[in-house]
Design a protein around this motif. Structure first.
Motif, PDB file in Angstrom:
ATOM      1  N   ALA A 186       0.863  -1.197   0.000  1.00 34.33           N
ATOM      2  CA  ALA A 186       0.000   0.000   0.000  1.00 34.33           C
ATOM      3  C   ALA A 186       0.894   1.239   0.000  1.00 34.33           C
ATOM      4  O   ALA A 186       1.990   1.213   0.561  1.00 34.33           O
ATOM      5  CB  ALA A 186      -0.895   0.003   1.228  1.00 34.33           C
ATOM      6  N   LYS A 187       0.432   2.292  -0.658  1.00 38.90           N
ATOM      7  CA  LYS A 187       1.275   3.488  -0.719  1.00 38.90           C
ATOM      8  C   LYS A 187       0.398   4.722  -0.847  1.00 38.90           C
ATOM      9  O   LYS A 187      -0.518   4.751  -1.682  1.00 38.90           O
ATOM     10  CB  LYS A 187       2.203   3.373  -1.931  1.00 38.90           C
ATOM     11  N   ASP A 188       0.674   5.729  -0.005  1.00 39.55           N
ATOM     12  CA  ASP A 188      -0.024   6.994  -0.163  1.00 39.55           C
ATOM     13  C   ASP A 188       0.442   7.658  -1.453  1.00 39.55           C
ATOM     14  O   ASP A 188       1.613   7.531  -1.828  1.00 39.55           O
ATOM     15  CB  ASP A 188       0.297   7.918   1.027  1.00 39.55           C
ATOM     16  N   PRO A 189      -0.451   8.398  -2.123  1.00 40.98           N
ATOM     17  CA  PRO A 189      -0.002   9.088  -3.331  1.00 40.98           C
ATOM     18  C   PRO A 189       0.973  10.211  -2.954  1.00 40.98           C
ATOM     19  O   PRO A 189       0.771  10.868  -1.928  1.00 40.98           O
ATOM     20  CB  PRO A 189      -1.302   9.689  -3.892  1.00 40.98           C
ATOM     21  N   PRO A 190       2.039  10.417  -3.729  1.00 42.06           N
ATOM     22  CA  PRO A 190       2.934  11.542  -3.421  1.00 42.06           C
ATOM     23  C   PRO A 190       2.171  12.862  -3.528  1.00 42.06           C
ATOM     24  O   PRO A 190       1.171  12.941  -4.249  1.00 42.06           O
ATOM     25  CB  PRO A 190       4.023  11.445  -4.489  1.00 42.06           C
ATOM     26  N   LEU A 191       2.654  13.864  -2.817  1.00 42.78           N
ATOM     27  CA  LEU A 191       1.948  15.157  -2.821  1.00 42.78           C
ATOM     28  C   LEU A 191       1.821  15.708  -4.241  1.00 42.78           C
ATOM     29  O   LEU A 191       0.807  16.319  -4.598  1.00 42.78           O
ATOM     30  CB  LEU A 191       2.682  16.150  -1.917  1.00 42.78           C
ATOM     31  N   SER A 192       2.870  15.453  -5.076  1.00 46.09           N
ATOM     32  CA  SER A 192       2.801  15.959  -6.453  1.00 46.09           C
ATOM     33  C   SER A 192       1.565  15.399  -7.173  1.00 46.09           C
ATOM     34  O   SER A 192       0.930  16.096  -7.969  1.00 46.09           O
ATOM     35  CB  SER A 192       4.074  15.584  -7.212  1.00 46.09           C
ATOM     36  N   GLN A 193       1.210  14.161  -6.852  1.00 45.44           N
ATOM     37  CA  GLN A 193       0.018  13.556  -7.485  1.00 45.44           C
ATOM     38  C   GLN A 193      -1.277  14.178  -6.923  1.00 45.44           C
ATOM     39  O   GLN A 193      -2.235  14.409  -7.672  1.00 45.44           O
ATOM     40  CB  GLN A 193       0.035  12.047  -7.232  1.00 45.44           C
ATOM     41  N   ILE A 194      -1.265  14.456  -5.626  1.00 46.69           N
ATOM     42  CA  ILE A 194      -2.444  15.094  -5.013  1.00 46.69           C
ATOM     43  C   ILE A 194      -2.672  16.464  -5.663  1.00 46.69           C
ATOM     44  O   ILE A 194      -3.800  16.868  -5.932  1.00 46.69           O
ATOM     45  CB  ILE A 194      -2.228  15.279  -3.487  1.00 46.69           C
ATOM     46  N   LEU A 195      -1.557  17.167  -5.908  1.00 48.33           N
ATOM     47  CA  LEU A 195      -1.668  18.534  -6.459  1.00 48.33           C
ATOM     48  C   LEU A 195      -1.865  18.522  -7.969  1.00 48.33           C
ATOM     49  O   LEU A 195      -2.396  19.468  -8.539  1.00 48.33           O
ATOM     50  CB  LEU A 195      -0.398  19.339  -6.131  1.00 48.33           C
ATOM     51  N   GLY A 196      -1.429  17.416  -8.612  1.00 45.75           N
ATOM     52  CA  GLY A 196      -1.384  17.429 -10.074  1.00 45.75           C
ATOM     53  C   GLY A 196      -2.506  16.669 -10.768  1.00 45.75           C
ATOM     54  O   GLY A 196      -2.897  17.026 -11.877  1.00 45.75           O
ATOM     55  N   SER A 197      -3.051  15.624 -10.142  1.00 45.41           N
ATOM     56  CA  SER A 197      -4.055  14.836 -10.878  1.00 45.41           C
ATOM     57  C   SER A 197      -5.443  15.437 -10.673  1.00 45.41           C
ATOM     58  O   SER A 197      -5.762  15.917  -9.593  1.00 45.41           O
ATOM     59  CB  SER A 197      -4.041  13.377 -10.413  1.00 45.41           C
ATOM     60  N   SER A 198      -6.246  15.390 -11.741  1.00 46.49           N
ATOM     61  CA  SER A 198      -7.568  16.033 -11.646  1.00 46.49           C
ATOM     62  C   SER A 198      -8.415  15.306 -10.598  1.00 46.49           C
ATOM     63  O   SER A 198      -9.202  15.917  -9.884  1.00 46.49           O
ATOM     64  CB  SER A 198      -8.255  16.046 -13.009  1.00 46.49           C
ATOM     65  N   PHE A 199      -8.223  13.990 -10.460  1.00 43.05           N
ATOM     66  CA  PHE A 199      -8.977  13.209  -9.464  1.00 43.05           C
ATOM     67  C   PHE A 199      -8.719  13.745  -8.046  1.00 43.05           C
ATOM     68  O   PHE A 199      -9.645  14.062  -7.306  1.00 43.05           O
ATOM     69  CB  PHE A 199      -8.573  11.736  -9.572  1.00 43.05           C
ATOM     70  N   PHE A 200      -7.437  13.871  -7.675  1.00 49.15           N
ATOM     71  CA  PHE A 200      -7.121  14.309  -6.310  1.00 49.15           C
ATOM     72  C   PHE A 200      -7.334  15.806  -6.120  1.00 49.15           C
ATOM     73  O   PHE A 200      -7.659  16.242  -5.018  1.00 49.15           O
ATOM     74  CB  PHE A 200      -5.691  13.902  -5.936  1.00 49.15           C
ATOM     75  N   LYS A 201      -7.144  16.584  -7.200  1.00 47.76           N
ATOM     76  CA  LYS A 201      -7.346  18.036  -7.070  1.00 47.76           C
ATOM     77  C   LYS A 201      -8.781  18.339  -6.643  1.00 47.76           C
ATOM     78  O   LYS A 201      -9.034  19.248  -5.871  1.00 47.76           O
ATOM     79  CB  LYS A 201      -7.037  18.741  -8.401  1.00 47.76           C
ATOM     80  N   LYS A 202      -9.719  17.536  -7.169  1.00 45.94           N
ATOM     81  CA  LYS A 202     -11.127  17.744  -6.809  1.00 45.94           C
ATOM     82  C   LYS A 202     -11.363  17.382  -5.346  1.00 45.94           C
ATOM     83  O   LYS A 202     -12.176  17.987  -4.663  1.00 45.94           O
ATOM     84  CB  LYS A 202     -12.018  16.862  -7.704  1.00 45.94           C
ATOM     85  N   LEU A 203     -10.657  16.374  -4.866  1.00 48.14           N
ATOM     86  CA  LEU A 203     -10.904  15.895  -3.496  1.00 48.14           C
ATOM     87  C   LEU A 203     -10.210  16.765  -2.442  1.00 48.14           C
ATOM     88  O   LEU A 203     -10.694  16.891  -1.326  1.00 48.14           O
ATOM     89  CB  LEU A 203     -10.402  14.449  -3.327  1.00 48.14           C
ATOM     90  N   TYR A 204      -9.051  17.305  -2.810  1.00 51.30           N
ATOM     91  CA  TYR A 204      -8.243  18.014  -1.809  1.00 51.30           C
ATOM     92  C   TYR A 204      -7.994  19.459  -2.197  1.00 51.30           C
ATOM     93  O   TYR A 204      -7.205  19.741  -3.087  1.00 51.30           O
ATOM     94  CB  TYR A 204      -6.913  17.286  -1.573  1.00 51.30           C
ATOM     95  N   GLN A 205      -8.708  20.338  -1.492  1.00 56.14           N
ATOM     96  CA  GLN A 205      -8.520  21.782  -1.662  1.00 56.14           C
ATOM     97  C   GLN A 205      -8.615  22.430  -0.291  1.00 56.14           C
ATOM     98  O   GLN A 205      -9.145  21.822   0.637  1.00 56.14           O
ATOM     99  CB  GLN A 205      -9.639  22.364  -2.535  1.00 56.14           C
ATOM    100  N   GLY A 206      -8.163  23.664  -0.196  1.00 56.72           N
ATOM    101  CA  GLY A 206      -8.342  24.465   1.025  1.00 56.72           C
ATOM    102  C   GLY A 206      -7.873  23.742   2.277  1.00 56.72           C
ATOM    103  O   GLY A 206      -6.799  23.158   2.331  1.00 56.72           O
TER     104      GLY A 206
END
Ligand SMILES: Nc1ncnc2c1ncn2[C@@H]1O[C@H](COP(=O)(O)OP(=O)(O)O)[C@@H](O)[C@H]1O
Ligand SMILES: [Mg+2]
Length: 234
Positions: A197-217
């Protein structure tokens, strides 16, 4: 007929409720359970999985357990009515599961200082701690954690196949669960990471449209805080 249980497994002292009449040995039982569970794995862990807040409900969790063992045991998908160790007092099962579902809902709507693997580990531990069903709780709780991770487009751990036996893997797994009983999820998270199991790197959280929608503010802010606490690159 002989049924052997490794340390920590829920003992079944009767086989009432066993559906297939040809099952004679523990090996037969393992086989027929594994076959039933593999159908549930196909149903719940493959294809597109909607976000956890859409399906993480008590009735859906019961349905998963039913689909895992409903061809083998007539109690599949029904809460246990006797007390077990581990396991909460049986009359608390529904309300404790409802609390867990509310918590998972909260994680999706509000900011929380937990990484996604930590959330999956918490779900896994809470489910085995509650121990909703007469048996199959370990396998059920692993499938639910896997589904949670897959819903978030993450790979789930390859849980060692010998967790049901008397193995070194089981020893470290149970010891991680015992630490989680005391409020420390760290070793369960490490166990899951060790098995893929692996958490997504922060670059993926900030860069992928899937995670960008989930993580803001504020949600993003607290996730970053959790990443710093875990020592990830931020
Ligand atoms: N001492 C313990 N502390 C916490 N959890 C435990 C302990 N022993 C067993 N467990 C959990 O309970 C599961 C066994 O419960 P059981 O209902 O028999 O599930 P299964 O039949 O799928 O193995 C283990 O896989 C583990 O997840
Ligand atoms: Mg068992």
């Amino acid at each position: 007929m002989r049924f052997d249980y490794p340390e920590g497994a829920t003992p079944i002292d009767d086989i009432s409720g066993l559906i297939p009449d040809w099952v004679r040995t523990q090996e037969d039982l393992n086989l027929v359970e594994a076959e039933n569970i593999s159908q549930a794995v196909r149903k719940y862990l493959t294809g597109r999985i909607s976000l956890p807040h859409k399906w993480f409900t008590v009735s859906f969790l019961k349905q998963i357990h039913y689909d895992m063992l409903g061809e083998v045991w007539d109690w599949a998908g029904n809460f246990r009515v006797t007390n077990t160790i581990p396991g909460v007092t049986s009359y608390r099962i529904r309300s404790d599961l409802e609390s867990l579902c509310a918590e998972v809902l909260f994680w999706s709507s509000d900011a929380v200082e937990l990484t996604l693997i930590e959330q999956a580990a918490r779900i896994h531990h809470q489910l085995v701690f509650i121990h909703p069903f007469p048996n199959g709780n370990g396998r059920f709780s692993r499938i639910v954690a896997d589904r949670f991770l897959k819903a978030l487009q993450l790979s789930s751990p390859q849980w060692p196949p010998d967790l049901g036996g008397d193995s070194q893997h089981r020893k470290s797994y149970i010891s991680a669960l015992k630490n989680a009983d005391k409020g420390d999820l760290g070793s369960l998270v490490s166990f899951m990471e060790k098995h893929g199991a692996k958490d997504p790197p922060l670059s993926q959280i900030l860069g992928s449209s899937f995670f960008k929608k989930l993580y803001q503010g504020k949600k993003l802010e607290l996730l970053q805080k959790a990443y710093v606490r875990r020592g990830y690159d931020v």
